[in-house]
Design a protein around this motif. Structure first.
Motif, PDB file in Angstrom:
ATOM      1  N   LYS A   1       1.553   4.790   0.976  1.00  0.00           N
ATOM      2  CA  LYS A   1       1.074   5.853   1.848  1.00  0.00           C
ATOM      3  C   LYS A   1       2.214   6.798   2.130  1.00  0.00           C
ATOM      4  O   LYS A   1       3.378   6.442   2.002  1.00  0.00           O
ATOM      5  CB  LYS A   1       0.519   5.275   3.149  1.00  0.00           C
TER       6      LYS A   1
ATOM      7  N   MET B   1       0.847  -1.193   0.000  1.00  0.00           N
ATOM      8  CA  MET B   1       0.000   0.000   0.000  1.00  0.00           C
ATOM      9  C   MET B   1       0.888   1.251   0.000  1.00  0.00           C
ATOM     10  O   MET B   1       1.839   1.364   0.761  1.00  0.00           O
ATOM     11  CB  MET B   1      -0.877  -0.013   1.250  1.00  0.00           C
TER      12      MET B   1
ATOM     13  N   LEU C   1       6.275   0.807   7.648  1.00  0.00           N
ATOM     14  CA  LEU C   1       6.831   1.704   6.628  1.00  0.00           C
ATOM     15  C   LEU C   1       6.790   1.107   5.225  1.00  0.00           C
ATOM     16  O   LEU C   1       6.666   1.828   4.247  1.00  0.00           O
ATOM     17  CB  LEU C   1       8.288   2.036   6.982  1.00  0.00           C
ATOM     18  N   ASP C   2       6.893  -0.208   5.131  1.00  0.00           N
ATOM     19  CA  ASP C   2       6.863  -0.837   3.796  1.00  0.00           C
ATOM     20  C   ASP C   2       5.437  -1.051   3.290  1.00  0.00           C
ATOM     21  O   ASP C   2       5.228  -1.652   2.241  1.00  0.00           O
ATOM     22  CB  ASP C   2       7.637  -2.166   3.814  1.00  0.00           C
ATOM     23  N   GLY C   3       4.461  -0.565   4.044  1.00  0.00           N
ATOM     24  CA  GLY C   3       3.064  -0.665   3.605  1.00  0.00           C
ATOM     25  C   GLY C   3       2.372  -1.929   4.069  1.00  0.00           C
ATOM     26  O   GLY C   3       1.152  -2.056   3.930  1.00  0.00           O
ATOM     27  N   SER C   4       3.118  -2.854   4.646  1.00  0.00           N
ATOM     28  CA  SER C   4       2.485  -4.095   5.113  1.00  0.00           C
ATOM     29  C   SER C   4       1.829  -3.864   6.473  1.00  0.00           C
ATOM     30  O   SER C   4       2.243  -2.979   7.230  1.00  0.00           O
ATOM     31  CB  SER C   4       3.540  -5.196   5.253  1.00  0.00           C
TER      32      SER C   4
ATOM     33  N   ILE D   1       4.930   8.575   4.006  1.00  0.00           N
ATOM     34  CA  ILE D   1       5.723   8.160   5.158  1.00  0.00           C
ATOM     35  C   ILE D   1       5.573   9.214   6.265  1.00  0.00           C
ATOM     36  O   ILE D   1       5.769  10.400   6.021  1.00  0.00           O
ATOM     37  CB  ILE D   1       7.214   8.032   4.767  1.00  0.00           C
ATOM     38  N   GLN D   2       5.203   8.753   7.437  1.00  0.00           N
ATOM     39  CA  GLN D   2       5.013   9.654   8.567  1.00  0.00           C
ATOM     40  C   GLN D   2       6.236   9.597   9.484  1.00  0.00           C
ATOM     41  O   GLN D   2       6.789   8.520   9.720  1.00  0.00           O
ATOM     42  CB  GLN D   2       3.780   9.229   9.378  1.00  0.00           C
TER      43      GLN D   2
ATOM     44  N   ARG E   1      -0.227   0.193   9.464  1.00  0.00           N
ATOM     45  CA  ARG E   1       0.736  -0.321   8.482  1.00  0.00           C
ATOM     46  C   ARG E   1       2.163   0.122   8.807  1.00  0.00           C
ATOM     47  O   ARG E   1       2.380   1.235   9.277  1.00  0.00           O
ATOM     48  CB  ARG E   1       0.352   0.151   7.076  1.00  0.00           C
TER      49      ARG E   1
END
Lengths: 213, 270
Positions: free
Chosen positions: A3, A1, B25-28, A5-6, B23
């Motif tokens: 998004k 996904m 940092l890698d989106g997982s 990065i925070q 989620r």
């Protein structure tokens, strides 16, 4: 996904990757990975380094575990109370009056009858087409009682943005626009043809911008 | 306590843990460790008093020991079940495990600031855990100690900065450098023995800022005064000062620490 990065997530992952004590080699790696958070990563690491190194302050009082736990429990208790209040407020909040009527186990015509109003007036109220300051307190009280809500919740609902005028469904040439000027409650009562005269007079007796309102 | 209908459904079709939604940092999606999942499954069907009994076990070697991530999951589970008494008992157990750690990290703050910092960490950790409508607390079900460390450092940044502001011990490095240049003393990057490093640590709080931070980074965390590697942060880069200024600060620090050694009746380090 994909998004954005925070920083929060980057710092969480950085601490996890670093372990118990800061390491400038790992810092370099993370700056390389997230250059836009360079300054934050460095500041965070410097503070971490100080915390891991500085000796106890002179003259500090020893605090035992029980005291710390009590302090923490007091914070939890306050937080649970605040969340409870928030949840209760959310339960009372009205996002759609027609939905609230359903939730109360009523049909719109039943509610109209119990409030001595017509279905059309209730629909106008639900769509916020009535000027909120013109709505009599008696009607607010009646809705509170039937919908199990607080007066402020009902008033807040009426003060929300107006919906589409009732007539727009018949005008499909151009996109409809929300009604800017809302109808005065008593004018709506006067114009309403499906109410009987007794009901109309009852509500109009609250008019004159004041005496019985 | 208000009910949350979407969260009050009991697990169906065997034991199904409530999913994590945050989620990485890698989106997982965040994943709990297998050990954590096994421990949750081992207690989730027990009655509340048995759960509390298990959670009270502090010995990590015990087969009944529950990790902190499991206790966080259980706190949220009992919040959903609206069992405030068990929530309270589990929170207390969690605090007994971690409050001394937090307090220890703020030892060099004065009492008032240390108390404020401690409370802030508790709020920052517990707010997302207790808010069952949100998934911001997911990280504490995955890496509790790492999350706690992170929040502790965050609070440390705020309250150490506050303490620095209150401290009168600061140096005006430009004035200092001017005096120093007149004297013409040579500025050296003194090396410290492992023994000196340990001994000096006791006295770090007597150093004024910013030389204390420079000293800590140089001698306790191996930062270079200046770096040939543009990606490697140096003390000069951090403070935005020349390497000469940083060397001067470190020389000042050595002078203060040697004086302190003499005051302690010990031979000053070389």
């Amino acid at each position: 996904m994909n998004k954005e990065i925070q920083l929060e997530d980057v710092l969480d992952a950085y601490v996890e990757a670093t372990g118990e004590t800061p390491d400038r080699i790992i810092l370099r790696e993370w700056i390389r990975r997230y250059p836009k958070f360079r300054r934050e990563l460095i500041e965070f690491t410097v503070q971490w380094s100080l915390m891991e190194t500085l000796p106890p302050s002179e003259g500090t009082k020893a605090v035992n575990e029980d005291t710390l736990v009590l302090r923490a429990m007091s914070i939890v208790s306050d937080r649970l109370h605040a969340l409870d209040l928030r949840d209760r407020a959310e339960e009372l909040e009205i996002s759609d009056l027609l939905e609230e009527i359903k939730k109360a186990g009523l049909k719109i015509n039943n509610l109209a009858k119990q409030c001595d109003l017509s279905t059309a007036i209730i629909t106008k109220l639900a769509k916020r087409l009535i000027e909120p300051t013109s709505i009599p307190e008696r009607l607010i009280d009646c809705l509170c009682s039937l919908l199990q809500k607080k007066p402020e919740n009902i008033r807040e609902y009426f003060q929300g943005a107006a919906g589409w005028p009732l007539s727009v469904r018949y005008c499909a040439i151009a996109p409809p626009e929300p009604q800017e000027e809302r109808e005065n409650f008593f004018d709506a009562i006067r114009r309403e043809r499906t109410m009987d005269e007794k009901q109309r007079q009852l509500w109009l007796s609250y008019d004159t911008r004041g005496t019985n309102r | 306590m208000a009910r949350h209908p979407e969260l009050t459904q009991p697990p169906k079709g065997g034991i199904k843990l409530r999913p994590l939604k945050h989620r990485a940092l890698d989106g997982s999606l965040y994943q709990r460790d297998q050990k954590v999942e096994e421990q949750i499954i081992s207690v989730i069907l027990l009655d509340a008093s048995s759960v509390i009994k298990r959670a009270k076990i502090r010995s990590k070697g015990s087969p009944d020991f529950l990790k902190e991530e499991v206790i966080v999951y259980l706190i949220r589970e009992y919040l959903i079940r609206q069992d405030k008494a068990t929530v309270g008992a589990l929170c207390e157990i969690l605090f007994r495990r971690c409050s001394s750690y937090i307090k220890y990290k703020f030892l060099s703050l004065d009492d008032a600031l240390s108390e404020q910092a401690f409370s802030e960490v508790i709020r920052d950790v517990m707010d997302p855990i207790l808010d069952i409508k949100d998934n911001n607390g997911d990280y504490f079900q995955v890496r509790f100690w790492s999350g706690l460390r992170r929040k502790t450092i965050d609070a440390g940044r705020k309250y150490y900065t506050e303490q620095k502001k209150r401290a009168k011990k600061t140096i005006n490095d430009e004035e200092d450098m001017a005096i120093h240049d007149k004297i013409g003393e040579e500025i050296q990057d003194t090396a410290l023995s492992a023994e000196d490093i340990i001994f000096c640590r006791q006295a770090l709080n007597i150093l004024p800022e910013p030389i204390r931070t420079a000293f800590v980074l140089r001698y306790y965390h191996g930062w270079q005064i200046e770096s040939d590697d543009p990606e490697m942060e140096s003390i000069s880069d951090y403070f935005g000062k020349t390497s000469r200024t940083i060397r001067h600060w470190l020389t000042q620090a050595h002078k203060i620490l040697r004086k302190w050694h003499r005051g302690e009746g010990k031979e000053p380090y070389s």
